[in-house]
Design a protein around this motif. Structure first.
Motif, mmCIF file in Angstrom:
data_model
loop_
_atom_site.group_PDB
_atom_site.id
_atom_site.type_symbol
_atom_site.label_atom_id
_atom_site.label_comp_id
_atom_site.label_asym_id
_atom_site.label_seq_id
_atom_site.Cartn_x
_atom_site.Cartn_y
_atom_site.Cartn_z
ATOM 1 N N PHE A 285 18.722 -11.979 -37.994
ATOM 2 C CA PHE A 285 17.984 -12.737 -37.000
ATOM 3 C C PHE A 285 18.767 -13.985 -36.572
ATOM 4 C CE2 PHE A 285 14.656 -15.985 -36.248
ATOM 5 C CZ PHE A 285 14.171 -15.456 -35.073
ATOM 6 N N THR A 291 19.092 -15.312 -30.517
ATOM 7 C CA THR A 291 18.242 -16.261 -31.236
ATOM 8 C C THR A 291 18.650 -17.697 -30.928
ATOM 9 O OG1 THR A 291 17.998 -14.696 -33.057
ATOM 10 C CG2 THR A 291 17.476 -16.987 -33.547
ATOM 11 N N ARG A 304 8.827 -19.379 -35.510
ATOM 12 C CA ARG A 304 7.670 -18.730 -36.148
ATOM 13 C C ARG A 304 8.121 -17.521 -36.951
ATOM 14 N NH1 ARG A 304 4.615 -20.864 -31.703
ATOM 15 N NH2 ARG A 304 5.316 -19.219 -30.312
ATOM 16 N N ASN A 305 9.097 -16.807 -36.417
ATOM 17 C CA ASN A 305 9.617 -15.631 -37.122
ATOM 18 C C ASN A 305 10.294 -16.046 -38.437
ATOM 19 O OD1 ASN A 305 10.057 -12.933 -37.467
ATOM 20 N ND2 ASN A 305 11.991 -12.915 -36.348
ATOM 21 N N ARG A 308 7.718 -16.833 -40.972
ATOM 22 C CA ARG A 308 7.187 -15.614 -41.604
ATOM 23 C C ARG A 308 8.090 -15.217 -42.777
ATOM 24 N NH1 ARG A 308 8.669 -10.390 -40.781
ATOM 25 N NH2 ARG A 308 10.112 -10.993 -39.126
#
Ligand SMILES: Nc1ncnc2c1ncn2[C@@H]1O[C@H](COP(=O)(O)OP(=O)(O)OP(=O)(O)O)[C@@H](O)[C@H]1O
Ligand SMILES: C[C@@](O)(CCO)CC(=O)[O-]
Length: 444
Positions: A285, A291, A304-305, A308
């Protein structure tokens, strides 16, 4: 008489993958602006002693060089090659050091004695491996702005400093201006030996990121050297670093997980694998060209990812028993006030947590959270991620020294500096860095 010099190495945060790293899973770690500083003074010909003055742990000890067990060192004959250390310690050398270490700080409570003895073991192991019986006398004065036992890699930064200083004294480094990768490997391999003395069975991630600085993806391999991938694109992440001040040792935490794994491989094995999967996903990511952790809608979604992934990683560490009520409290405060996502960092069992703030959190809410944290007796540290790795300060250490005049650092002032800020002001590095006079083995 050789002029005094100073070396320095940073602490670290593990962003993803602690404990999994010990079992060959990938981990992502970043160097922080909190650092250890080691001042090295050469004594006159007649003073054949070596002294450790490790202020942060109130440890002061002197050995006569001639009284050290030089014949036990298997490196004595290979010293000139400065060959890198393998993945295990020389048992005969450790056994020869043991009586010296056991006589240290006999009147202190066991806990403090262990702290002194850990550092002394690492030092003696490296000094006997890299020094020589004909060695001049030295005084090694250490100050660190990294809290000890907080999961921020204080021991690794100390071991990197010791390894770099001893290799410099043995003329085994050519200076940061050339072939720095080979030199970094050399420093790192001996720093790992020091970490083995202190931590038992660490993965090597802490000393690696302390040596190289910035951020790395680290993976320990069973039968060949660890894989180290510098993460030069690592984004400037805003993280709050909360120290619960609950002391614990990495060695004990690593051992606890090992015992858990031995008792129930079928359950614990997959948890460790899952920790590796989270680090893998985070890496993909973070390294994706699409990104961006900026203020755009995509940037907010990306944070937010990551949040998580913090959630998963922390949950997996909790299931390994690596948390502590104090860390749970940080988690609860940050979650209740919707500040962000919390994850323990380092070995856990106390120490530090990192909080990734939500993209939409207000500064007032963060300030209120910090007040709550302080009320609990915890401390927020200001730390910038992606700091420089191991560095050296001193004009005459290498033929190609730093540019411009470099003032010598006053040993007394350094040893007695009142706090972290005073140390940083004096050495010109750390949070307040001007870095004047410093040279680093990696690009800054
Ligand atoms: N500033 C320091 N001065 C001298 N010795 C130190 C210093 N910091 C750490 N050490 C040595 O390393 C040991 C600390 O290891 P510990 O597991 O408690 O913490 P850590 O290295 O800060 O944590 P982590 O490895 O989880 O990041 C101490 O007991 C001591 O022997
Ligand atoms: C807990 C651990 O994974 C990280 C300590 O900073 C141990 C290690 O990797 O050596």
């Amino acid at each position: 008489m050789a002029a005094p010099f100073m070396v320095s190495a940073p602490g670290k945060v593990i962003v993803f993958g602690e404990h999994g790293a010990v079992y060959g899973q990938p981990a992502i770690a970043a160097a922080i602006s909190l650092r250890s500083y080691l001042h090295v003074k050469t004594l006159s010909d007649s003073e054949r002693t070596v002294t450790l003055d490790f202020k942060d742990i109130a440890f002061y000890h002197t050995w006569a060089i001639d009284s050290l067990p030089w014949t036990a060192s298997r490196y004595a004959s290979a010293r000139k090659l400065y060959q890198c250390h393998g993945g295990s310690l020389d048992k005969a050398l450790l056994a020869a050091i043991q009586p010296l270490v056991e006589s240290i700080s006999p009147d202190l409570p066991l806990k403090e004695r262990k702290v002194h003895r850990g550092s002394a073991t690492a030092f003696l192991y490296l000094f006997l491996s890299l020094g020589s019986p004909q060695s001049r006398g030295f005084v090694y004065t250490l100050r660190s702005t990294i809290p000890v036992g907080a999961g921020l890699g204080s021991s690794a930064s100390v071991c990197v400093c010791l390894s770099a200083a001893l290799l410099i004294q043995g003329n085994a480094l050519e200076g940061p201006r050339r072939d720095w990768d080979t030199q970094l490997e050399r420093i790192n391999s001996w720093a790992y030996a020091g970490e083995l003395c202190i931590h038992g069975d660490p993965s090597g991630v802490d000393n690696t990121v302390s040596c190289r600085g910035k951020a790395v993806l680290f993976r320990k391999n069973a039968d060949r050297p660890s894989s180290i991938t510098p993460l030069d694109y690592f984004p400037t992440l805003r993280l709050l670093l909360i120290n619960t001040k609950q002391a614990r040792t990495t060695a004990e935490q690593v051992k606890k997980v090992q015992q858990l794994k031995e008792a129930n491989q079928a359950v614990i094995g997959p948890i460790l694998d899952a920790i590796g999967q989270v680090a893998e996903e985070a890496l993909q990511f973070l390294s994706s060209a699409t990104t961006h952790l900026d203020d755009s809608e995509e940037g907010r979604a990306a944070i937010r990812n990551l949040g998580r992934l913090f959630l998963y990683n922390h949950g997996l560490l909790v299931s390994l028993g690596a948390s502590h009520p104090c860390l749970d409290r940080v988690w609860q405060l940050a979650d209740t006030a919707q500040i962000g996502w919390t994850k323990l960092t380092g070995a856990g069992g106390g120490g530090c947590a990192i909080v990734l703030p939500r993209p939409d959190v207000s500064e007032d809410a963060v300030r209120e959270f910090e007040r709550e944290i302080t009320k609990e007796g915890f401390k927020k540290h200001e730390a910038v991620l992606g700091a420089a790795g191991v560095g050296v300060r001193g004009h005459t250490v290498f033929r190609t020294g730093p540019e411009g005049a470099v003032e010598e650092i006053d040993e007394e002032q350094f040893a007695n500096a009142a706090d972290a800020r005073a140390i940083e002001r004096l050495v010109g590095l750390g949070g307040q860095e001007t870095s004047k006079g410093w040279m680093f083995w990696s690009a800054r």
